[in-house]
Write an enzyme that holds these catalytic residues in place. Structure first.
Site, PDB file in Angstrom:
ATOM      1  CD  GLN A 259      39.587  51.224  41.734  1.00 45.53           C
ATOM      2  OE1 GLN A 259      39.072  52.035  40.998  1.00 45.53           O
ATOM      3  NE2 GLN A 259      40.191  50.158  41.289  1.00 45.53           N
ATOM      4  CG  HIS A 290      32.411  45.245  28.334  1.00 45.37           C
ATOM      5  ND1 HIS A 290      31.546  45.204  29.392  1.00 45.37           N
ATOM      6  CD2 HIS A 290      33.525  45.890  28.777  1.00 45.37           C
ATOM      7  CE1 HIS A 290      32.109  45.788  30.442  1.00 45.37           C
ATOM      8  NE2 HIS A 290      33.308  46.210  30.104  1.00 45.37           N
ATOM      9  CG  ASP A 334      42.694  47.566  36.470  1.00 45.46           C
ATOM     10  OD1 ASP A 334      41.702  47.872  35.800  1.00 45.46           O
ATOM     11  OD2 ASP A 334      42.815  47.871  37.680  1.00 45.46           O
ATOM     12  CG  ASP A 368      49.511  55.434  36.650  1.00 43.89           C
ATOM     13  OD1 ASP A 368      48.963  56.048  37.569  1.00 43.89           O
ATOM     14  OD2 ASP A 368      49.482  55.816  35.459  1.00 43.89           O
ATOM     15  CG  ASP A 386      36.833  50.146  29.799  1.00 45.11           C
ATOM     16  OD1 ASP A 386      36.137  51.166  29.892  1.00 45.11           O
ATOM     17  OD2 ASP A 386      36.414  49.010  30.088  1.00 45.11           O
TER      18      ASP A 386
END
Ligand SMILES: Cc1cc2nc3c(=O)[nH]c(=O)nc-3n(C[C@H](O)[C@H](O)[C@H](O)COP(=O)(O)OP(=O)(O)OC[C@H]3O[C@@H](n4cnc5c(N)ncnc54)[C@H](O)[C@@H]3O)c2cc1C
Lengths: 528, 549
Positions: A259, A290, A334, A368, A386
């Site tokens: 990204q 959050h 993540d 992933d 999230d």
């Protein structure tokens, strides 16, 4: 800011008053140079101050420390001027080229190196100090050059008039024209070039420069070329497009294999993180997002020990989780190592997430989430999901019945999941599609929402593997929350008619219904 | 996502290199030359071992003897299905399966590279007819069918259903969703396409006077109604002309469909088979629409592998080519097998044989072939390309199946489409191209000879040219290209093949009921369901025969 610049002038005047006298021709030209170099000198100070407050936040502190260092260094420069003797004009020309290069490079250097140097403050104050010392040399030197040509009274009056005129000009055009039109990087480069031009004009206007004119012209041309190249390169440091998309200054940007990460700051000290151009959080109100993601689930499961967080490499959800002492382990998955690294190392971001990613309870895996989940064997009490919004077919897979069924198998008996689920106000069908998809995956979902000013109404789904009740007064909430109270949690469950439940398809791998809803509903907002 | 600069530079220089090369090679304008730096090789289905059959004198005489209850020759879907069914019905029978390739699967072969598995042949199964309990039971055992909804409809493993978006067609320079031409197609053509689809939909729902569906899979369950069966005498192209279907778009779409399933266009397919293609699909599912398909990164090799896994402990003997079949002593049959690795031959004495090989092989093995069956097999080219770049383009994004309107090829499959991950890394991807090579029904051997004579470089140039037409510039970013040429792809249901006498004759048992044939050549339509039922039929005949004696 205004106070700072006045102070600058006063200190300069004192430094200049003690300068000795010496002869020089063409006073008008040199006095014109005073105005130009005064403008440049003040601009470098303003640029450094603004940049420091963008990059480090807290504008009052940044401005006053930058100005303090700058003024002190000017004093040092003035004092050093006594050691310059011989051909003063030649010294002046050299000095202007040098000021132009250092001043011009200041902003691009600070931006470019922000993410890469260990201690940014050393770089910042080193550069500000060097620049201040160089600028501090300028006026004493000029006074000495003009000394023989004008009466002392006349000399001081004229030089300082031009000095103040230049400063006023700088103070006015900086916020009104330069920052909005050119941005900090190009402003610095442009005014660096002006300093070099002053060197050039001086070189060409005085006969005494003839012996070394050739060589110096070459140096001037090279300096201008370098600054010009900087202007071209500036686009890369501070992507032109981003300058237009993001209202604030881009302080960090990186393209990873996954990204594009862009961090922006503004003079109010607000940090915003954009992933592929989509706002991820605004430091001013992220606590609402959050807290709403974490506390409704956690207060309902006061004995939760094993937590899984999918996405959320910013460590902000983890920050909230760490407020529960009974939590033993938080596993964070993540995709992007660059993301977790940034939030582990950058000082500002570590302040924001309370250093959460360094907690011994936290275990980070860069993988992933879907692939990870399929090979995971641990069972968790609470899972926080999230992910980015379902704006494409790949991310859409993370919102399907197939994914939620895999997720469900990772829950302990009585465990629960919370999913961020886009805006039920703007993307009503997308939101309810997530709710219905979780229901079709065997969960009993509880929809709720919270108001986050940067995002608007935001939706979440709390889902339990077994049917049960969700009690807004389940357990105690940690002290010091700014948004969540048992009463607020109760209110989160109420959906007004304009975003209440509507029928939707269930999102499956083979229909990607959610991506279609999301595109249709967010499309008009230029998102998705 | 932005193109990183490094990538841009390599792209630019690779583009330049190929332009230069094109000049140097003086190749045909519009052709994309294969770059010598490209990794890859040309393979073919057991061509070397298989051709030994034509030269039996080169095979050493048997030096070993073995004894089993049933020998299965051929480890394609038919042979594997027979093996599993034998294990289910008579687990005490000792089976031995001979497969000339190093791995079983036959036309459902698969390969893999560092990133993913990819199909070399058969790659999908449409939702099966819910009345096909045998097939559903297998799929359930394999974990592909996960249960039944209260309505009675099967629920399939969602990860095996082709993920959305499934198909796109490059038409008029734009990628449209779906393969039926729509975008920019004149109203008259669209109307004709709609009329055709309505007609096959009507046929799909129609039963014959005998109470059977007019069209059904496996095809032997279709209605015996003579008017319908007469459609087998005529070509699909003639049927279309006779019914006033002239639209170019419709004709292209049908040719594409038949080439994709049968290897030949409408002109070489019987009207019965051409209509059966559309009207026999009756699958339904609780969690997918009727037109859904099941697929896996390794294609139907996933199914073949499950058949193998569920086939019991009987030995599978790879690299083993059966080269003879003869009557033995005390009522046994002897199968002669040559092991390509040890280079030795073995005599296998057995009670029963399943010949799950294509007809051109079975014909050689049978002592006295009785039937005059002459299946037409088009040669196929399958290419797996590793491409360092996203095959995007205007319109619909990358799908599972990607086809160019008007192309002589069949497009490509994105092998990683079924990957379970939430992010598409910007990394090289595997695309599997399919190409049914044109065949002259009067002289199919010529096409095959030409196919075998072509070099790796010839094939690659062909594939890259096609890729470049689909995605200009992408051909320069192919890193590796593995090619596979199927000399005998699959059987084409040419006029008269399905309901002619030869097919019925060929499936009779041989050698006194001890040799049973099972292969899609005996169906005339080569799809997984047919192969599966071919295997079941042979296995059941053996088990029934054993029970009777
Ligand atoms: C390129 C291509 C794409 C296809 N795509 C699809 C698809 O997507 N969906 C679909 O349903 N169908 C597809 N098919 C059709 C496919 O042929 C059938 O689905 C099915 O796999 C056929 O199985 P089979 O067992 O009848 O034949 P085969 O697969 O031909 O099996 C015969 C086996 O016998 C072996 N053999 C041959 N001679 C000997 C010998 N002498 N000794 C030992 N072993 C021997 C062969 O090596 C082979 O393994 C495709 C076919 C091709 C060629």
């Amino acid at each position: 800011m205004g106070e700072g610049s006045l102070l600058t002038r006063r200190r300069r005047a004192r430094a200049a008053a003690s300068a000795p006298a010496e002869g020089a021709p063409r006073p008008a030209l040199l006095l014109g140079s005073v105005a130009v170099i005064a403008t440049c000198g003040l601009l470098y100070e303003l640029i450094a101050g603004t940049l420091a407050s963008y990059l480090l936040g807290d504008s009052v502190t940044q401005f006053s420390t930058v100005i303090g260092v700058y003024l002190f260094s000017m004093g040092v420069g003035s004092w050093l001027s006594r050691y310059l003797g011989g051909q003063l004009l030649r010294w002046f020309i050299r000095l202007e080229i040098l000021v132009g290069l250092v001043g011009g490079a200041s902003a691009p250097l600070l931006f470019g190196l922000f993410a890469h140097v260990g201690s940014f403050r050393v770089l910042l104050y080193g550069l500000v100090g060097l620049l201040g010392a160089l600028v501090g040399l300028e006026i004493p030197l000029l006074l000495r050059i003009l000394q023989g040509r004008l009466a002392f009274k006349e000399l001081v009056a004229r030089v300082f008039t031009f000095d103040y005129v230049g400063s006023l000009l700088a103070a006015v055009i900086f916020p009104l024209v330069l920052v909005p039109r050119l941005g900090l990087v190009r402003t610095a480069l442009l005014f660096g070039a002006l300093n070099v031009v002053v060197a050039g004009v001086s070189l060409l206007s005085f006969d005494e420069t003839k012996p070394y004119r050739r060589r110096y012209l070459g140096a001037i041309a090279l300096a201008l070329l370098a600054l010009g190249a900087g202007v071209v390169g500036a686009e890369r440091i501070q992507r032109y497009a981003e300058g237009e998309v993001f209202q604030d200054t881009v302080i960090y940007a990186q393209s990873t294999p996954y990204q594009r990460l862009v961090l922006t700051g503004n003079h109010r000290g607000e940090l915003r993180l954009f992933l592929n151009g989509n706002l991820q959080f605004n430091s001013a109100d992220e606590y609402r997002y959050h807290e709403a993601l974490v506390h409704p689930a956690m207060q309902d499961r006061p004995r939760a020990r094993q937590i899984l967080v999918l996405g959320g490499g910013d460590g902000l959800a983890v920050r909230e989780l760490l407020k529960y002492p009974q939590v033993q382990r938080i596993r964070l998955i993540d995709l992007d190592p660059a993301m977790t690294k940034l939030f582990k190392s950058n000082q500002l971001l570590r302040e924001l997430n309370h250093n959460s990613l360094h907690s011994p309870k936290v275990e980070i895996h860069n993988a992933d989430a879907y692939a990870w989940l399929r090979q995971d064997t641990t069972r968790y009490d609470v899972v926080l999901v999230d992910f980015p919004d379902p704006g494409n077919y790949s991310i859409g897979k993370l919102y399907t019945t197939a994914f939620y069924q895999t997720l469900r198998q990772r829950l302990r008996p009585g465990g629960l999941v919370v999913v961020q689920a886009t805006s039920p106000y703007i993307a009503r069908r997308a939101y309810w599609c997530v709710v219905h998809t979780m229901a079709a995956s065997g969960f009993s979902p509880v929809p709720y929402h919270a108001y986050v000013p940067s995002f608007g109404e935001w939706g979440y789904v709390l889902a339990q593997a077994q049917p049960g009740t969700w009690r807004p007064d389940g357990g105690p909430l940690p002290a010091g929350l700014r948004y969540t109270t048992p009463k607020v949690i109760g209110q989160m469950r109420a959906f007004p008619p304009d975003m209440s439940e509507i029928p939707t398809d269930v999102n499956q791998l083979n229909n990607q219904a959610l991506v279609r809803y999301f595109e249709e509903e967010w499309g008009p907002y230029g998102n998705g | 996502m932005h193109l990183p600069r490094r990538q841009f530079l390599t792209q630019a220089s690779a583009g330049l290199a190929s332009t230069l090369l094109a000049g140097l090679l003086g190749s045909v304008p519009g052709c994309v030359p294969a770059r010598s730096a490209m990794r890859g090789q040309l393979r073919g289905a057991g061509a070397k071992l298989g051709h030994l059959l034509r030269e039996p004198h080169k095979i050493p005489a048997p030096t070993h003897t073995q004894e089993v209850d049933v020998v299965i020759v051929g480890g394609g879907v038919s042979g594997l299905a027979a093996r599993r069914e034998l294990h289910r019905l008579a687990p005490s029978l000792r089976t031995l399966l001979l497969e000339l390739e190093p791995e079983v699967g036959g036309n459902a072969a698969a390969g893999h590279n560092a990133r993913t598995a990819y199909p070399w042949g058969a790659h999908y199964l449409p939702l099966p007819d819910e009345r096909d309990h045998d097939l559903l039971a297998f799929l359930e055992e394999a974990g592909i069918l996960t249960g039944y909804a209260p309505s009675g409809l099967p629920i399939y493993d969602e990860t095996a259903l082709c993920h959305d978006p499934a198909e796109r067609l490059l038409l008029h320079g734009h990628w449209q969703p779906g393969l039926v031409p729509e975008a920019g197609v004149p109203a008259a053509d669209r109307a004709e396409i709609a009329r055709f689809l309505a007609e096959v939909e009507r046929l799909r729902r129609t039963t014959g006077p005998d109470g059977r569906d007019l069209f059904r899979l496996p095809l032997d369950l279709s209605s015996a109604n003579t008017t319908v069966r007469q459609l087998d005498q005529q070509s699909m192209a003639d049927w279309l002309a006779a019914h006033g279907y002239r639209s170019e778009y419709l004709r292209w779409y049908l040719d594409y469909s038949y080439r994709d399933d049968f290897g030949v266009p409408a002109a070489q397919v019987s009207a019965w088979a051409g209509l059966h293609y559309f009207a026999a699909r009756k699958g339904r599912a609780h969690n997918a629409p009727a037109d859904a398909v099941l697929t896996w990164p390794s294609g139907n090799h996933h199914l073949a592998d499950n058949l193998r896994r569920l086939g019991g402990p009987g030995r599978i003997w790879p690299n083993a080519v059966a080269f003879g079949l003869q009557e033995g002593a005390d009522g046994r049959v002897e199968v002669l097998a040559y092991d390509g690795v040890t280079q030795q031959s073995t005599r296998i004495r057995t009670r029963q044989v399943v010949l799950a090989t294509p007809w051109h092989v079975s014909k050689h093995l049978l002592p006295a072939p009785t039937a005059a069956l002459a299946p037409l097999h088009a040669p196929w080219l399958v290419a797996n390309l590793t491409v360092d770049g996203y095959p995007g383009g205007p319109g619909q994004p990358l799908c599972w199946d990607n086809v160019r309107y008007g192309s002589p090829a069949l497009g490509y499959i994105d092998a990683e489409h079924q990957a379970l991950r939430g992010f598409e890394p910007d990394e090289p991807r595997s695309l599997t191209f399919y190409w049914a090579l044109p065949t002259d029904p009067g002289n199919p051997a010529a096409a095959r000879r030409h196919a075998y004579a072509s070099t790796y470089h010839d094939w690659l140039t062909l594939v890259l040219t096609e890729l470049d037409l689909m995605h200009p510039g992408l051909a320069a970013r192919v890193q590796a290209a593995e090619l596979w040429v199927w000399g005998h792809g699959m059987v084409a249901p040419t006029p008269g093949y399905v309901w002619g006498p030869a097919r019925q004759q060929a499936r009779q048992p041989h050698l006194g009921g001890r040799v049973h044939l099972a292969h899609t050549d005996l169906s005339g339509v080569s799809v997984f369901e047919e192969a599966f039922h071919q295997g079941l039929r042979a296995a059941r005949a053996i088990v029934q025969g054993a029970a009777a004696s």
